[in-house]
Design a protein around this motif. Sequence first.
Motif, PDB file in Angstrom:
ATOM      1  N   LEU A 121      36.895  37.696  35.813  1.00 34.07           N
ATOM      2  CA  LEU A 121      35.658  37.585  35.099  1.00 34.07           C
ATOM      3  C   LEU A 121      35.881  36.552  34.202  1.00 34.07           C
ATOM      4  CD1 LEU A 121      34.179  40.977  34.523  1.00 34.07           C
ATOM      5  CD2 LEU A 121      33.037  39.299  35.882  1.00 34.07           C
ATOM      6  N   SER A 122      37.030  36.425  33.511  1.00 33.81           N
ATOM      7  CA  SER A 122      37.229  35.363  32.482  1.00 33.81           C
ATOM      8  C   SER A 122      37.311  33.948  33.324  1.00 33.81           C
ATOM      9  CB  SER A 122      38.402  35.753  31.770  1.00 33.81           C
ATOM     10  OG  SER A 122      39.728  35.477  32.350  1.00 33.81           O
ATOM     11  N   LYS A 123      38.047  34.005  34.421  1.00 36.11           N
ATOM     12  CA  LYS A 123      37.950  32.606  35.116  1.00 36.11           C
ATOM     13  C   LYS A 123      36.688  32.322  35.809  1.00 36.11           C
ATOM     14  CE  LYS A 123      42.696  33.797  37.419  1.00 36.11           C
ATOM     15  NZ  LYS A 123      43.342  34.198  38.459  1.00 36.11           N
ATOM     16  N   LYS A 124      35.649  33.140  35.778  1.00 32.39           N
ATOM     17  CA  LYS A 124      34.281  32.847  36.243  1.00 32.39           C
ATOM     18  C   LYS A 124      33.704  32.323  35.025  1.00 32.39           C
ATOM     19  CE  LYS A 124      30.831  34.406  39.136  1.00 32.39           C
ATOM     20  NZ  LYS A 124      30.262  35.511  39.709  1.00 32.39           N
ATOM     21  N   TYR A 125      33.936  32.785  33.890  1.00 32.46           N
ATOM     22  CA  TYR A 125      32.999  32.738  32.985  1.00 32.46           C
ATOM     23  C   TYR A 125      33.315  32.244  31.623  1.00 32.46           C
ATOM     24  CZ  TYR A 125      29.585  35.526  35.406  1.00 32.46           C
ATOM     25  OH  TYR A 125      28.648  36.104  36.324  1.00 32.46           O
ATOM     26  N   THR A 126      34.718  31.805  31.591  1.00 33.54           N
ATOM     27  CA  THR A 126      35.376  31.014  30.268  1.00 33.54           C
ATOM     28  C   THR A 126      36.112  30.041  30.695  1.00 33.54           C
ATOM     29  OG1 THR A 126      37.346  32.510  30.372  1.00 33.54           O
ATOM     30  CG2 THR A 126      35.689  33.457  29.162  1.00 33.54           C
ATOM     31  N   VAL A 127      36.819  29.546  29.726  1.00 33.86           N
ATOM     32  CA  VAL A 127      37.715  28.252  29.806  1.00 33.86           C
ATOM     33  C   VAL A 127      39.272  28.730  30.205  1.00 33.86           C
ATOM     34  CG1 VAL A 127      36.585  26.909  28.661  1.00 33.86           C
ATOM     35  CG2 VAL A 127      38.215  27.938  27.520  1.00 33.86           C
ATOM     36  N   GLU A 128      39.940  28.101  30.687  1.00 34.63           N
ATOM     37  CA  GLU A 128      41.382  28.685  30.984  1.00 34.63           C
ATOM     38  C   GLU A 128      42.204  29.219  29.866  1.00 34.63           C
ATOM     39  OE1 GLU A 128      45.349  26.586  32.907  1.00 34.63           O
ATOM     40  OE2 GLU A 128      43.572  25.681  33.308  1.00 34.63           O
ATOM     41  N   ASP A 129      42.019  28.459  28.564  1.00 33.24           N
ATOM     42  CA  ASP A 129      42.787  29.032  27.437  1.00 33.24           C
ATOM     43  C   ASP A 129      42.272  30.658  27.118  1.00 33.24           C
ATOM     44  OD1 ASP A 129      44.291  26.747  27.253  1.00 33.24           O
ATOM     45  OD2 ASP A 129      43.065  26.058  25.751  1.00 33.24           O
ATOM     46  N   ASP A 130      40.897  30.820  27.353  1.00 32.48           N
ATOM     47  CA  ASP A 130      40.305  32.076  27.183  1.00 32.48           C
ATOM     48  C   ASP A 130      41.131  33.365  28.213  1.00 32.48           C
ATOM     49  OD1 ASP A 130      38.946  31.171  25.013  1.00 32.48           O
ATOM     50  OD2 ASP A 130      37.372  31.568  25.971  1.00 32.48           O
ATOM     51  N   THR A 131      41.083  32.759  29.195  1.00 27.75           N
ATOM     52  CA  THR A 131      41.872  33.782  30.289  1.00 27.75           C
ATOM     53  C   THR A 131      42.929  34.222  30.059  1.00 27.75           C
ATOM     54  OG1 THR A 131      40.641  32.596  32.136  1.00 27.75           O
ATOM     55  CG2 THR A 131      42.405  33.737  32.859  1.00 27.75           C
ATOM     56  N   ALA A 132      43.857  33.278  29.436  1.00 23.45           N
ATOM     57  CA  ALA A 132      45.353  33.606  28.953  1.00 23.45           C
ATOM     58  C   ALA A 132      45.331  34.331  27.876  1.00 23.45           C
ATOM     59  CB  ALA A 132      46.211  32.460  28.643  1.00 23.45           C
ATOM     60  N   PHE A 133      44.198  34.294  26.976  1.00 21.36           N
ATOM     61  CA  PHE A 133      44.164  35.032  25.605  1.00 21.36           C
ATOM     62  C   PHE A 133      43.728  36.424  26.193  1.00 21.36           C
ATOM     63  CE2 PHE A 133      40.937  36.473  22.645  1.00 21.36           C
ATOM     64  CZ  PHE A 133      41.751  36.505  21.436  1.00 21.36           C
ATOM     65  N   ILE A 134      42.725  36.631  26.901  1.00 21.53           N
ATOM     66  CA  ILE A 134      42.199  37.911  27.436  1.00 21.53           C
ATOM     67  C   ILE A 134      43.248  38.539  27.958  1.00 21.53           C
ATOM     68  CG2 ILE A 134      40.754  39.271  28.832  1.00 21.53           C
ATOM     69  CD1 ILE A 134      38.489  36.627  28.444  1.00 21.53           C
ATOM     70  N   ASN A 135      44.149  38.253  28.714  1.00 23.53           N
ATOM     71  CA  ASN A 135      45.104  38.639  29.738  1.00 23.53           C
ATOM     72  C   ASN A 135      46.325  39.497  28.541  1.00 23.53           C
ATOM     73  OD1 ASN A 135      46.327  39.747  31.833  1.00 23.53           O
ATOM     74  ND2 ASN A 135      47.963  38.001  31.500  1.00 23.53           N
ATOM     75  N   GLY A 136      46.408  38.162  27.466  1.00 22.78           N
ATOM     76  CA  GLY A 136      47.414  38.624  26.460  1.00 22.78           C
ATOM     77  C   GLY A 136      47.089  39.848  25.612  1.00 22.78           C
ATOM     78  N   VAL A 137      45.851  39.941  25.212  1.00 20.26           N
ATOM     79  CA  VAL A 137      45.289  41.104  24.480  1.00 20.26           C
ATOM     80  C   VAL A 137      45.265  42.339  25.058  1.00 20.26           C
ATOM     81  CG1 VAL A 137      43.258  41.931  23.193  1.00 20.26           C
ATOM     82  CG2 VAL A 137      44.035  39.628  22.797  1.00 20.26           C
ATOM     83  N   LEU A 138      44.724  42.241  26.381  1.00 14.01           N
ATOM     84  CA  LEU A 138      44.594  43.504  27.257  1.00 14.01           C
ATOM     85  C   LEU A 138      45.813  44.046  27.564  1.00 14.01           C
ATOM     86  CD1 LEU A 138      41.473  42.511  29.448  1.00 14.01           C
ATOM     87  CD2 LEU A 138      41.517  43.835  27.594  1.00 14.01           C
ATOM     88  N   GLY A 139      47.007  43.162  27.984  1.00 12.97           N
ATOM     89  CA  GLY A 139      48.198  43.684  28.285  1.00 12.97           C
ATOM     90  C   GLY A 139      48.927  44.229  26.960  1.00 12.97           C
TER      91      GLY A 139
END
Length: 145
Positions: A121-139
């Motif tokens: 979802l983040s790849k579709k709706y956010t920028v690349e940096d947000d995707t890594a951030f979301i993945n890090g927090v969720l991990g």
Amino acid sequence: MCEENNAMNQERNRISRYKMREQAFILCFESLFSDADIDELADNAGDARDEFLSDYAIDCVKGIKEHQDQIDEKIASNLKSGWKINRISKVSLAIMRVAIYEMLYLDDIPVSVSINEAVELSKKYTVEDDTAFINGVLGAVAKSL
């Protein structure tokens, strides 16, 4: 009328879990800007987009609202030093709330699936940096469970 109900039932049966999650994210995002209750938001969103909103999406966002303090605490406690939850974009926050709600309160969804779908979802709706951030927090949240 009967044909219309059949078409609606068929659409309900065909909707993927990813699409339900995407609907939950969008409804969660919209709820950040409104004081209306979730059922009203869902009705308005469904009418505006001429789309059936799944029960899963509606129930998920109701659950997020019910457990928002616990969900946001999980996010806040897994941010890097100096970061506050109010610095997170509303899109990223909504995506993470859906994933963390699933991780904490829905036993039938593996944690890894919730994280993977949030990243998609983040790849579709956010920028690349947000995707890594979301993945890090969720991990980090997943490790704390």
